[in-house]
Design a protein around this motif. Sequence first.
Motif, PDB file in Angstrom:
ATOM      1  N   ALA A  51       0.800  16.541  -2.972  1.00 17.80           N
ATOM      2  CA  ALA A  51       0.755  16.015  -1.592  1.00 17.80           C
ATOM      3  C   ALA A  51      -0.475  15.427  -1.539  1.00 17.80           C
ATOM      4  CB  ALA A  51       1.070  16.884  -0.597  1.00 17.80           C
ATOM      5  N   LEU A  52      -1.660  15.981  -1.808  1.00 17.13           N
ATOM      6  CA  LEU A  52      -2.930  15.391  -1.165  1.00 17.13           C
ATOM      7  C   LEU A  52      -3.339  14.177  -2.150  1.00 17.13           C
ATOM      8  CD1 LEU A  52      -5.466  15.363   0.574  1.00 17.13           C
ATOM      9  CD2 LEU A  52      -6.285  17.223  -1.002  1.00 17.13           C
ATOM     10  N   SER A  53      -2.947  14.199  -3.322  1.00 21.67           N
ATOM     11  CA  SER A  53      -3.471  13.105  -4.351  1.00 21.67           C
ATOM     12  C   SER A  53      -2.394  11.892  -4.052  1.00 21.67           C
ATOM     13  CB  SER A  53      -3.305  13.704  -5.805  1.00 21.67           C
ATOM     14  OG  SER A  53      -1.864  14.075  -6.072  1.00 21.67           O
ATOM     15  N   THR A  54      -1.277  12.332  -3.578  1.00 24.44           N
ATOM     16  CA  THR A  54      -0.321  11.201  -3.414  1.00 24.44           C
ATOM     17  C   THR A  54      -0.728  10.318  -2.163  1.00 24.44           C
ATOM     18  OG1 THR A  54       1.570  12.528  -4.436  1.00 24.44           O
ATOM     19  CG2 THR A  54       2.360  10.667  -2.856  1.00 24.44           C
ATOM     20  N   VAL A  55      -1.224  11.306  -1.082  1.00 23.34           N
ATOM     21  CA  VAL A  55      -1.829  10.543  -0.172  1.00 23.34           C
ATOM     22  C   VAL A  55      -2.981   9.806  -0.422  1.00 23.34           C
ATOM     23  CG1 VAL A  55      -3.283  11.057   2.125  1.00 23.34           C
ATOM     24  CG2 VAL A  55      -1.280  12.432   1.628  1.00 23.34           C
ATOM     25  N   ARG A  56      -3.789  10.226  -1.083  1.00 19.11           N
ATOM     26  CA  ARG A  56      -4.990   9.177  -1.632  1.00 19.11           C
ATOM     27  C   ARG A  56      -4.646   7.881  -2.332  1.00 19.11           C
ATOM     28  NH1 ARG A  56      -8.172  14.616  -3.650  1.00 19.11           N
ATOM     29  NH2 ARG A  56      -9.319  14.971  -1.692  1.00 19.11           N
ATOM     30  N   THR A  57      -3.190   8.294  -3.000  1.00 21.04           N
ATOM     31  CA  THR A  57      -2.924   6.973  -3.867  1.00 21.04           C
ATOM     32  C   THR A  57      -2.171   6.124  -2.839  1.00 21.04           C
ATOM     33  OG1 THR A  57      -2.419   8.194  -5.871  1.00 21.04           O
ATOM     34  CG2 THR A  57      -1.087   6.399  -5.403  1.00 21.04           C
ATOM     35  N   HIS A  58      -1.586   6.634  -1.788  1.00 19.86           N
ATOM     36  CA  HIS A  58      -1.013   5.672  -0.702  1.00 19.86           C
ATOM     37  C   HIS A  58      -2.119   5.020   0.082  1.00 19.86           C
ATOM     38  CE1 HIS A  58       3.138   6.830  -1.577  1.00 19.86           C
ATOM     39  NE2 HIS A  58       3.045   8.146  -0.989  1.00 19.86           N
ATOM     40  N   VAL A  59      -3.193   5.645   0.466  1.00 24.68           N
ATOM     41  CA  VAL A  59      -4.216   4.970   1.071  1.00 24.68           C
ATOM     42  C   VAL A  59      -5.078   3.815   0.175  1.00 24.68           C
ATOM     43  CG1 VAL A  59      -6.642   5.389   2.225  1.00 24.68           C
ATOM     44  CG2 VAL A  59      -4.669   6.925   2.543  1.00 24.68           C
ATOM     45  N   TYR A  60      -5.085   4.076  -1.008  1.00 25.41           N
ATOM     46  CA  TYR A  60      -5.630   3.214  -2.024  1.00 25.41           C
ATOM     47  C   TYR A  60      -4.758   1.803  -1.825  1.00 25.41           C
ATOM     48  CZ  TYR A  60      -6.520   0.705  -6.508  1.00 25.41           C
ATOM     49  OH  TYR A  60      -6.670   0.037  -7.466  1.00 25.41           O
ATOM     50  N   HIS A  61      -3.595   2.064  -2.076  1.00 24.36           N
ATOM     51  CA  HIS A  61      -2.702   0.894  -1.877  1.00 24.36           C
ATOM     52  C   HIS A  61      -2.531   0.116  -0.657  1.00 24.36           C
ATOM     53  CE1 HIS A  61      -0.969   1.252  -5.992  1.00 24.36           C
ATOM     54  NE2 HIS A  61      -0.508   2.657  -5.739  1.00 24.36           N
ATOM     55  N   LEU A  62      -2.797   0.981   0.517  1.00 27.17           N
ATOM     56  CA  LEU A  62      -2.734   0.539   1.703  1.00 27.17           C
ATOM     57  C   LEU A  62      -3.961  -0.596   1.943  1.00 27.17           C
ATOM     58  CD1 LEU A  62      -2.039   0.158   4.821  1.00 27.17           C
ATOM     59  CD2 LEU A  62      -3.287   2.393   5.252  1.00 27.17           C
ATOM     60  N   ARG A  63      -5.100  -0.155   1.377  1.00 21.19           N
ATOM     61  CA  ARG A  63      -6.414  -0.958   1.466  1.00 21.19           C
ATOM     62  C   ARG A  63      -6.187  -2.279   0.542  1.00 21.19           C
ATOM     63  NH1 ARG A  63      -9.795   4.380   0.679  1.00 21.19           N
ATOM     64  NH2 ARG A  63     -10.950   4.610   2.508  1.00 21.19           N
ATOM     65  N   LYS A  64      -5.707  -2.221  -0.563  1.00 27.50           N
ATOM     66  CA  LYS A  64      -5.294  -3.416  -1.371  1.00 27.50           C
ATOM     67  C   LYS A  64      -4.338  -4.220  -0.648  1.00 27.50           C
ATOM     68  CE  LYS A  64      -4.598  -3.195  -5.659  1.00 27.50           C
ATOM     69  NZ  LYS A  64      -4.455  -3.059  -7.123  1.00 27.50           N
ATOM     70  N   ILE A  65      -3.553  -3.652   0.015  1.00 27.77           N
ATOM     71  CA  ILE A  65      -2.477  -4.564   0.715  1.00 27.77           C
ATOM     72  C   ILE A  65      -3.165  -5.282   1.965  1.00 27.77           C
ATOM     73  CG2 ILE A  65      -0.430  -4.437   2.311  1.00 27.77           C
ATOM     74  CD1 ILE A  65       0.675  -2.089   0.451  1.00 27.77           C
ATOM     75  N   LEU A  66      -3.985  -4.672   2.778  1.00 23.85           N
ATOM     76  CA  LEU A  66      -4.394  -5.231   3.853  1.00 23.85           C
ATOM     77  C   LEU A  66      -5.559  -6.190   3.419  1.00 23.85           C
ATOM     78  CD1 LEU A  66      -5.353  -1.996   6.043  1.00 23.85           C
ATOM     79  CD2 LEU A  66      -3.546  -3.538   6.320  1.00 23.85           C
ATOM     80  N   ALA A  67      -6.136  -5.753   2.168  1.00 23.18           N
ATOM     81  CA  ALA A  67      -7.160  -6.832   1.761  1.00 23.18           C
ATOM     82  C   ALA A  67      -6.444  -8.263   1.440  1.00 23.18           C
ATOM     83  CB  ALA A  67      -7.973  -6.340   0.658  1.00 23.18           C
ATOM     84  N   ARG A  68      -5.214  -7.906   0.844  1.00 25.79           N
ATOM     85  CA  ARG A  68      -4.574  -9.238   0.547  1.00 25.79           C
ATOM     86  C   ARG A  68      -4.104  -9.886   1.560  1.00 25.79           C
ATOM     87  NH1 ARG A  68      -2.263  -6.044  -3.646  1.00 25.79           N
ATOM     88  NH2 ARG A  68      -0.303  -5.918  -2.291  1.00 25.79           N
ATOM     89  N   ALA A  69      -3.456  -9.306   2.763  1.00 26.96           N
ATOM     90  CA  ALA A  69      -2.884  -9.749   3.942  1.00 26.96           C
ATOM     91  C   ALA A  69      -4.042 -10.356   4.953  1.00 26.96           C
ATOM     92  CB  ALA A  69      -2.230  -8.655   4.653  1.00 26.96           C
ATOM     93  N   ILE A  70      -5.239  -9.907   4.987  1.00 27.25           N
ATOM     94  CA  ILE A  70      -6.209 -10.512   5.698  1.00 27.25           C
ATOM     95  C   ILE A  70      -7.259 -11.075   5.078  1.00 27.25           C
ATOM     96  CG2 ILE A  70      -7.782  -9.815   7.678  1.00 27.25           C
ATOM     97  CD1 ILE A  70      -6.095  -7.305   8.135  1.00 27.25           C
ATOM     98  N   ASP A  71      -8.425 -10.607   4.544  1.00 28.22           N
ATOM     99  CA  ASP A  71      -9.452 -10.652   3.638  1.00 28.22           C
ATOM    100  C   ASP A  71     -10.352  -9.644   3.375  1.00 28.22           C
ATOM    101  OD1 ASP A  71     -11.805 -11.247   5.078  1.00 28.22           O
ATOM    102  OD2 ASP A  71     -10.819 -12.490   6.255  1.00 28.22           O
TER     103      ASP A  71
END
Length: 267
Positions: A51-71
């Motif tokens: 669970a904890l490693s999966t949460v970290r993976t989701h947050v990593y992807h969230l950062r990448k998505i936000l970076a693409r969506a905004i800058d």
Amino acid sequence: MEIRVNNESVPVPRGPKVRQLLSMMVMQPGSVVSHGLMVDELWGKNPPKTALSTVRTHVYHLRKILARAIDDRATANLVDTWSAGYVLRAVPEQVDAEVFLRLARQGETLLRAGETEEASRALSRALELCGGGVLTDVPCGPVLTQHVQHLQEMYMRVLQQRIEADMRLGRHGGLAAELRRLVVRHPLNEWLHGQLINALYLSGRRGDALHAYQELRGILQEELGLDPSRAIQQMQQDILSGGEESTLRMPPSWQWAPSVGRLPSAC
């Protein structure tokens, strides 16, 4: 869920678990959302060992998505990592839910102080921020559900206070139509029914007001086996006797005390 940059909408994460994690951080801007809460939200009481490693993976992807969506510059420190969890680097003024709660407090204070016009405006602005519902496009686990229920209850409270303000301002005709729709959505909310009866009577529609009372009585008898509250029964008697307008005032929403079993429903 909506993300706006310079008043323009940008794409939001599509993955359900990523949206859940972002929503949890949005609901507590500037505060640490612990790993434990995130695990509870995504898996409840039976999380996987990963669970904890999966949460970290989701947050990593969230950062990448936000970076693409905004800058990249705007999102460099938007989601910050702490030893206990993650923090969304945002101030309350950037989050609609926080602005809604601030306007709700401001509107209630103004209404209690008798500044009715200003109260109506503040409460109306608050309601506009929740016009589309609360996280209706985000899957909600046990943690987010509590946040959603709180905002839904606050929405109903603000709605009732705005109606109270507009009643004091004499906007009875317009309110009657709005209240008709609301009692269909919230058939067991006696306070709304009482304001509908009041608005109809004060609009010169005595027969419609009495009919609205009978409709409420029928609903309560069928659903709960109860009669309307004493305050609403007294309103009916005042209408039948041609009472003065000043005697047909519903108690303010914050003083309303229906009988046990008839608590106002949330939106």
